[in-house]
Structure formats: structure tokens, C-alpha cells
Write an enzyme that holds these catalytic residues in place. Structure first.
Site, PDB file in Angstrom:
ATOM      1  N   LYS A  25       0.839  -1.217   0.000  1.00 18.29           N
ATOM      2  CA  LYS A  25       0.000   0.000   0.000  1.00 18.29           C
ATOM      3  C   LYS A  25       0.862   1.250   0.000  1.00 18.29           C
ATOM      4  CE  LYS A  25      -1.929   1.474   4.085  1.00 18.29           C
ATOM      5  NZ  LYS A  25      -1.576   2.876   4.410  1.00 18.29           N
ATOM      6  N   ASN A  26       1.800   1.296   0.950  1.00 18.10           N
ATOM      7  CA  ASN A  26       2.535   2.541   1.143  1.00 18.10           C
ATOM      8  C   ASN A  26       3.589   2.792   0.071  1.00 18.10           C
ATOM      9  OD1 ASN A  26       0.928   3.179   3.256  1.00 18.10           O
ATOM     10  ND2 ASN A  26       2.363   2.520   4.848  1.00 18.10           N
ATOM     11  N   ARG A  96      -4.702   9.993   4.717  1.00 12.22           N
ATOM     12  CA  ARG A  96      -3.576  10.858   5.061  1.00 12.22           C
ATOM     13  C   ARG A  96      -2.575  11.004   3.904  1.00 12.22           C
ATOM     14  NH1 ARG A  96      -0.488  14.253   8.663  1.00 12.22           N
ATOM     15  NH2 ARG A  96       1.646  13.846   8.093  1.00 12.22           N
ATOM     16  N   CYS A 120      -6.073   7.811   9.406  1.00 12.91           N
ATOM     17  CA  CYS A 120      -6.279   6.999  10.608  1.00 12.91           C
ATOM     18  C   CYS A 120      -6.280   7.838  11.877  1.00 12.91           C
ATOM     19  CB  CYS A 120      -5.124   6.023  10.761  1.00 12.91           C
ATOM     20  SG  CYS A 120      -5.012   4.855   9.452  1.00 12.91           S
ATOM     21  N   ARG A 125      -1.166  14.282  13.637  1.00 11.82           N
ATOM     22  CA  ARG A 125      -0.379  14.038  12.435  1.00 11.82           C
ATOM     23  C   ARG A 125      -0.157  15.371  11.726  1.00 11.82           C
ATOM     24  NH1 ARG A 125      -1.871   8.405   9.845  1.00 11.82           N
ATOM     25  NH2 ARG A 125       0.168   8.683   8.904  1.00 11.82           N
ATOM     26  N   PRO A 126       0.788  16.153  12.241  1.00 14.33           N
ATOM     27  CA  PRO A 126       1.012  17.491  11.681  1.00 14.33           C
ATOM     28  C   PRO A 126       1.639  17.444  10.289  1.00 14.33           C
ATOM     29  CG  PRO A 126       2.500  17.048  13.538  1.00 14.33           C
ATOM     30  CD  PRO A 126       1.702  15.814  13.322  1.00 14.33           C
ATOM     31  N   ASP A 128       3.830  20.190   9.378  1.00 14.48           N
ATOM     32  CA  ASP A 128       4.815  21.283   9.404  1.00 14.48           C
ATOM     33  C   ASP A 128       6.074  20.965   8.598  1.00 14.48           C
ATOM     34  OD1 ASP A 128       4.977  19.349  11.590  1.00 14.48           O
ATOM     35  OD2 ASP A 128       6.788  20.409  12.175  1.00 14.48           O
ATOM     36  N   LEU A 129       6.501  19.712   8.596  1.00 14.49           N
ATOM     37  CA  LEU A 129       7.736  19.357   7.879  1.00 14.49           C
ATOM     38  C   LEU A 129       7.564  19.576   6.379  1.00 14.49           C
ATOM     39  CD1 LEU A 129       8.569  15.991   9.708  1.00 14.49           C
ATOM     40  CD2 LEU A 129       9.565  18.228  10.174  1.00 14.49           C
ATOM     41  N   ASP A 309       3.683   0.189  12.417  1.00 16.04           N
ATOM     42  CA  ASP A 309       2.477  -0.397  11.818  1.00 16.04           C
ATOM     43  C   ASP A 309       2.260  -1.851  12.248  1.00 16.04           C
ATOM     44  OD1 ASP A 309       1.932   1.963  10.566  1.00 16.04           O
ATOM     45  OD2 ASP A 309       2.844   1.398   8.663  1.00 16.04           O
ATOM     46  N   VAL A 331       7.007   6.255  17.630  1.00 16.63           N
ATOM     47  CA  VAL A 331       6.782   7.008  16.384  1.00 16.63           C
ATOM     48  C   VAL A 331       5.552   7.922  16.484  1.00 16.63           C
ATOM     49  CG1 VAL A 331       6.440   6.839  13.889  1.00 16.63           C
ATOM     50  CG2 VAL A 331       7.914   5.184  15.062  1.00 16.63           C
ATOM     51  N   ARG A 402      -9.114  -0.561   3.947  1.00 15.46           N
ATOM     52  CA  ARG A 402      -8.221   0.498   3.455  1.00 15.46           C
ATOM     53  C   ARG A 402      -6.849  -0.071   3.117  1.00 15.46           C
ATOM     54  NH1 ARG A 402      -7.542   5.315   7.285  1.00 15.46           N
ATOM     55  NH2 ARG A 402      -6.055   5.681   5.630  1.00 15.46           N
TER      56      ARG A 402
HETATM   57  N1  EPU Z   1       5.407  14.397  11.829  1.00 18.32           N
HETATM   58  C1  EPU Z   1       5.497  15.720  12.205  1.00 18.32           C
HETATM   59  N2  EPU Z   1       5.348  16.681  11.251  1.00 18.32           N
HETATM   60  C2  EPU Z   1       5.123  16.379   9.947  1.00 18.32           C
HETATM   61  C3  EPU Z   1       5.027  15.012   9.558  1.00 18.32           C
HETATM   62  C4  EPU Z   1       5.184  14.047  10.538  1.00 18.32           C
HETATM   63  O1  EPU Z   1       5.692  16.035  13.379  1.00 18.32           O
HETATM   64  O2  EPU Z   1       5.002  17.303   9.132  1.00 18.32           O
HETATM   65  C5  EPU Z   1       5.560  13.341  12.860  1.00 18.32           C
HETATM   66  C6  EPU Z   1       4.325  12.443  13.001  1.00 18.32           C
HETATM   67  O3  EPU Z   1       3.360  13.044  13.813  1.00 18.32           O
HETATM   68  C7  EPU Z   1       4.933  11.206  13.606  1.00 18.32           C
HETATM   69  C8  EPU Z   1       6.333  11.160  12.994  1.00 18.32           C
HETATM   70  O4  EPU Z   1       6.554  12.440  12.424  1.00 18.32           O
HETATM   71  O5  EPU Z   1       5.038  11.339  14.996  1.00 18.32           O
HETATM   72  C9  EPU Z   1       6.536  10.120  11.937  1.00 18.32           C
HETATM   73  O6  EPU Z   1       5.454  10.119  11.032  1.00 18.32           O
HETATM   74  P1  EPU Z   1       5.658   9.965   9.462  1.00 18.32           P
HETATM   75  O7  EPU Z   1       5.560  11.315   8.844  1.00 18.32           O
HETATM   76  O8  EPU Z   1       6.865   9.153   9.181  1.00 18.32           O
HETATM   77  O9  EPU Z   1       4.367   9.143   9.085  1.00 18.32           O
HETATM   78  P2  EPU Z   1       3.638   9.226   7.706  1.00 18.32           P
HETATM   79  O10 EPU Z   1       4.627   9.516   6.662  1.00 18.32           O
HETATM   80  O11 EPU Z   1       2.444  10.082   7.829  1.00 18.32           O
HETATM   81  C10 EPU Z   1       3.943   6.746   6.949  1.00 18.32           C
HETATM   82  C11 EPU Z   1       3.023   5.609   6.618  1.00 18.32           C
HETATM   83  C12 EPU Z   1       2.348   5.141   7.908  1.00 18.32           C
HETATM   84  C13 EPU Z   1       3.437   4.704   8.887  1.00 18.32           C
HETATM   85  C14 EPU Z   1       4.434   5.835   9.112  1.00 18.32           C
HETATM   86  C15 EPU Z   1       5.609   5.456   9.978  1.00 18.32           C
HETATM   87  C16 EPU Z   1       2.296   6.097   4.390  1.00 18.32           C
HETATM   88  C17 EPU Z   1       1.181   6.481   3.498  1.00 18.32           C
HETATM   89  N3  EPU Z   1       2.019   6.056   5.685  1.00 18.32           N
HETATM   90  O12 EPU Z   1       3.130   7.751   7.527  1.00 18.32           O
HETATM   91  O13 EPU Z   1       1.529   4.044   7.574  1.00 18.32           O
HETATM   92  O14 EPU Z   1       2.861   4.347  10.102  1.00 18.32           O
HETATM   93  O15 EPU Z   1       4.950   6.308   7.852  1.00 18.32           O
HETATM   94  O16 EPU Z   1       6.269   4.371   9.437  1.00 18.32           O
HETATM   95  O17 EPU Z   1       3.376   5.793   3.920  1.00 18.32           O
HETATM   96  C18 EPU Z   1      -0.322   2.604   7.769  1.00 18.32           C
HETATM   97  O18 EPU Z   1       0.004   2.115   6.689  1.00 18.32           O
HETATM   98  O19 EPU Z   1      -1.170   2.082   8.523  1.00 18.32           O
HETATM   99  C19 EPU Z   1       0.336   3.837   8.212  1.00 18.32           C
HETATM  100  C20 EPU Z   1      -0.180   4.623   9.152  1.00 18.32           C
END
Ligand code: EPU
Length: 430
Positions: A25-26, A96, A120, A125-126, A128-129, A309, A331, A402
Site C-alpha cells: 500500500k505505502n 492521510r 487513521c 499528524r502534523p 509542518d515538515l 504499523d 513514532v 483500506r
Molecule cells: N510528523 C510531524 N510533522 C510532519 C510530519 C510528521 O511532526 O510534518 C511526525 C508524526 O506526527 C509522527 C512522525 O513524524 O510522529 C513520523 O510520522 P511519518 O511522517 O513518518 O508518518 P507518515 O509519513 O504520515 C507513513 C506511513 C504510515 C506509517 C508511518 C511510519 C504512508 C502512506 N504512511 O506515515 O503508515 O505508520 O509512515 O512508518 O506511507 C499505515 O500504513 O497504517 C500507516 C499509518
């Protein structure tokens, strides 16, 4: 969306046979985003037929992308007809990862307008980055109303970006944006998940110049344009890991096929330490329930650490281990909420705070009614219910759909007693 639910009874036999892992998926979701960067058509293969992918297809179609089914699991994607840079509110908020489209749209068309993404319920899930990265690359915040953000730029330029927090989609999105930017971009403290290297390899085949993907420093030299190409979706490492845990819970030489074992080394190591017998082949892994599952401490981490995950399915396994285990989710905040339902089922889990829990095992589990809060916890509920006395009801099957394709049909084949209930829609009286 659907109002389906799953009914799961205790399996009457050990789980055996074979279960094949679908496309990731990802990884696949990002291929659809990458196609927006390409002038030529992109062919995406081994696509998992799951709800998040369907939402992604709907969302890109709504901005003018042509998505055509070319085979059972193959789609061709053409970005030639894109006629707006405004992402639809309702669809984008449904998942997301809609956020990953912002980088390619902004890089190619100099503008993007998007709602704050949903997805989810796994804590804050900010974004800002993403925003800070785009600004460093020359984008200007045009407007920020309620929860819609519009960014504009004449042309993105390269930048030296340090991620305060390691972010998977943050890395992928800025890497894609940098591909069509003027000059060199350096992404430091980048995520190292296998999906990132796979995405970079694909983009490089289409003409991008990305180096270092898969390490924590990625450099991207911007190019003028990208041609199309073929994206082969790799097997889903989270699905593979979930099935391994199901086999460790109640399997008898359950064979998980179509796996990429290098992507789940940390999971395999944790299971081995718990005493789980594991046999590894070229692209398969066989797993059985040991007589005694040993307790173990686990800390989720960015790749190559233990994946967040798989934290919920692993907790289910720990409820059956012989002793005390400590789980530390590093995480996400708020990804332990599902544990209350496991306790209602009879587990003995002490939630210490938002990140840590002590799991005392083994405990017998009893069936309960529960709601799937996110796709991974939803799968964990199926696992727990498959060893619990009685009939469990898991509402909000959509959340599981999903990320897992036709999960009930695939699990039934290996011995899980699960069925889907789809509510009958009453015909409206005329
Ligand atoms: N974060 C920030 N600011 C940002 C972005 C992220 O503070 O702008 C924080 C998040 O709040 C979190 C940390 O950074 O505490 C790490 O989150 P990350 O951004 O890596 O998560 P993501 O990219 O939104 C992806 C996967 C998730 C998986 C995470 C961690 C996709 C579509 N989603 O999410 O997958 O849990 O990486 O490995 O690739 C799932 O498939 O069920 C799922 C949630």
C-alpha cells in the site's frame, strides 16, 4: 465507504496452508503521486485492490489525471490532462497519504491547494515538515483558510533541508518536489524505509537524478522533465509481518508467500527471540506457534527498526506470551488506544502513558464487539478474535479494507473463522 462488519469466531484448528502477500500500500500510493511528475504515461503493476488506492485513484482523476485499468492489477496513469491544482476536500481528507500529491503538483505546476489531510486515528499528524520544506524551496503561502492551504511558486529551487523528525511521507514528498526543482536539494535526517528507495529508483529510471535514497541523506539534482515508466509494486512488508504474527499466534507451518524477507528482518528477529519457529525460503517464510511464547520488550522505531504499523498485531501476540513484556511506541502519540478493547477481551495490559504499556501474559481472550480504529489495530482485533472464546464483532470493516485486500477470503483459506456482514440497504418506499 461501507458499513460492513466482520464476525470472527475462535479458529477450530491451527492455521495452515499458504497465504500470499499483496503489493505494498505505502509504496503503490506514492507511485500514483510520482506519475504526476512524469510527462509520459506510467504503468503501475501489482496494485493492491484496497480502499486507500481507490481513494488515490479518485483523487487524481478529480484533477484531470487519466487512470486506466490495463490488467487485473495493472493501471496506466497519464497526467497529460491535469486541469486544476485544487485537491478535493472530501476525498483528500479520507486518507492521510493524499498529502504526497502536494510535492509533485507544486513542482510541476507551481501551485497546489489542499485540505489538511485526514486518515487513521493515530494521534497528532502534523504537516509542518512539508510546509517548511516547500517554503525553503521557494513556495509562498498564498492562503490558509480554515483547514485549506494554498501554496504558489514561480519555480521551486533546491534547498538544504533537515528533518527535525524523521518522516516517511515528508521525505517522499520533498524528494519528489526536488526532482523538478532548479538546482540541488539535500534532504538530511531522511527516512530510510524501503519504499523510499523503490520510489527513487523508479524516478531515476524516468530521468530523475536522486542519490542516497535508503540512507539518511538524499541529494536530488533537479531535471527539466521526466518521461514515463513502469512501476512494479513490491510486496507489502507490513502485511507480511502481520501474517507472520498470526502464524506465531496460532499457526502450524503457515507459509507466507511472495515476501521480501530483507524488508522484515527486525520482525523476524523479534519473533525468533520469542521462540517462534521460522523457516525462510527464497520468497516465502514458514511460521508455527511454539508451545511457549517468550515475553519480549519491543520499541517501535523508524526503519530498519521495529515498524509502528506492526505494533498492534505484535501486542496481541504478547498477550499470549508467558510473562511480562514492555512495549514502547516511539513514532506516534495516541497509537495505543486499541489496547482498552484488548483488555475488555481479557488481556492484562497496563497503559503507563501515551507511549508505553506493560503486557502481562498469557491471558485467555473472550469475544467482544469493537470498532476498528485504524487499519492496523483492526487487523490486530481480527487476530485476537481468532483465538478468543465466542463470536467477536468488528465494526468499521472499511478501516481494514483500506489496507488489506479481501482479507476475510484470504484468511478463511488458512483456517480463520471470519465472515463479512454487509448491511442490506432498504429500498426506499415510493
Ligand atoms: N510528523 C510531524 N510533522 C510532519 C510530519 C510528521 O511532526 O510534518 C511526525 C508524526 O506526527 C509522527 C512522525 O513524524 O510522529 C513520523 O510520522 P511519518 O511522517 O513518518 O508518518 P507518515 O509519513 O504520515 C507513513 C506511513 C504510515 C506509517 C508511518 C511510519 C504512508 C502512506 N504512511 O506515515 O503508515 O505508520 O509512515 O512508518 O506511507 C499505515 O500504513 O497504517 C500507516 C499509518
Amino acid at each position: 465507504m461501507n458499513a460492513d462488519k466482520f464476525i470472527v469466531k475462535k479458529s477450530t484448528r491451527k492455521l495452515t496452508g499458504e497465504i500470499s502477500v499483496m503489493g505494498s500500500k505505502n509504496s503503490c500510493l506514492k507511485a500514483y503521486a510520482a506519475a504526476i511528475l512524469c510527462d509520459g504515461d506510467v504503468s503501475i503493476k501489482n496494485v493492491p485492490l484496497i480502499e486507500d488506492i481507490f481513494r488515490m485513484q479518485e483523487l487524481i482523476k478529480s484533477i484531470g489525471v487519466l487512470v486506466k485499468k490495463t490488467g487485473e492489477r495493472s493501471f496506466s496513469v497519464s497526467s497529460a490532462g491535469i486541469d486544476t491544482c485544487v485537491l478535493d476536500d472530501k476525498i483528500a481528507k479520507a486518507f492521510r497519504s493524499s498529502i504526497v500529491l502536494t510535492g509533485p503538483i507544486l513542482a510541476r505546476f507551481g501551485e497546489v491547494s489542499f485540505p489538511y489531510p485526514g486518515g487513521c486515528v493515530i494521534g497528532k499528524r502534523p504537516i509542518d515538515l512539508f510546509l517548511n520544506g516547500f517554503m525553503k524551496m521557494g513556495a509562498k503561502l498564498q492562503s490558509k483558510e480554515d483547514d485549506r492551504i494554498t501554496l504558489k511558486t514561480k519555480k521551486l529551487h533546491g534547498a538544504d533541508i533537515f528533518f527535525r523528525i524523521v518522516s516517511v511521507t515528508g521525505t517522499e514528498t520533498l524528494m519528489m518536489a526536488a526532482v523538478l526543482a532548479d538546482g540541488k536539494t539535500i534532504l538530511r535526517n531522511a527516512a530510510q524505509e524501503p519504499e523510499i528507495k523503490i520510489l527513487a529508483d523508479f524516478l531515476n529510471k524516468c530521468g530523475a537524478k536522486i542519490n542516497g535514497a535508503g540512507t539518511n541523506t538524499i541529494t536530488v539534482d533537479g531535471v527539466k522533465n521526466l518521461r514515463g515508466g513502469i512501476f512494479n509494486t513490491p510486496p507489502d512488508r507490513i502485511e507480511a509481518g502481520s501474517f507472520l504474527m498470526l502464524g506465531a499466534l496460532n499457526g502450524d507451518r503457515l507459509r507466507i508467500t511472495n515476501c521480501q524477507k530483507d524488508h522484515i528482518v527486525s520482525v523476524i528477529e523479534h519473533l525468533k527471540l520469542m521462540g517462534v519457529p521460522i523457516k525462510i525460503g527464497e520468497d516465502w517464510i514458514e511460521v508455527s506457534r511454539p508451545k511457549i511464547l517468550k515475553p519480549i520488550d519491543v520499541k517501535t522505531r523508524e526503519y530498519p527498526g521495529f515498524p509502528t504499523d506492526l505494533q498492534a498485531p505484535f501486542t496481541v501476540l504478547l498477550t499470549q506470551a508467558d510473562g511480562v513484556s514492555l512495549l514502547f511506541e516511539t513514532v506516534f502519540d495516541g497509537r495505543l488506544g486499541y489496547m482498552h478493547d484488548l483488555n475488555r477481551m481479557g488481556a492484562n495490559i497496563i497503559l503507563c502513558d501515551m507511549h508505553r504499556a506493560v503486557i502481562n501474559g498469557p491471558t485467555s481472550l473472550r469475544a467482544r464487539e469493537m470498532e476498528s480504529p485504524d487499519l492496523r489495530a483492526g487487523l490486530a482485533f481480527i487476530m485476537a478474535s481468532s483465538v478468543a472464546e465466542g463470536d467477536s464483532v468488528i465494526y468499521n470493516a472499511y478501516n481494514i479494507d483500506r489496507g488489506y485486500e479481501k482479507i476475510e477470503e484470504r484468511l478463511q483459506k488458512i483456517g480463520v473463522n471470519i465472515k463479512r456482514i454487509t448491511p442490506q440497504i432498504k429500498a426506499e418506499s415510493v
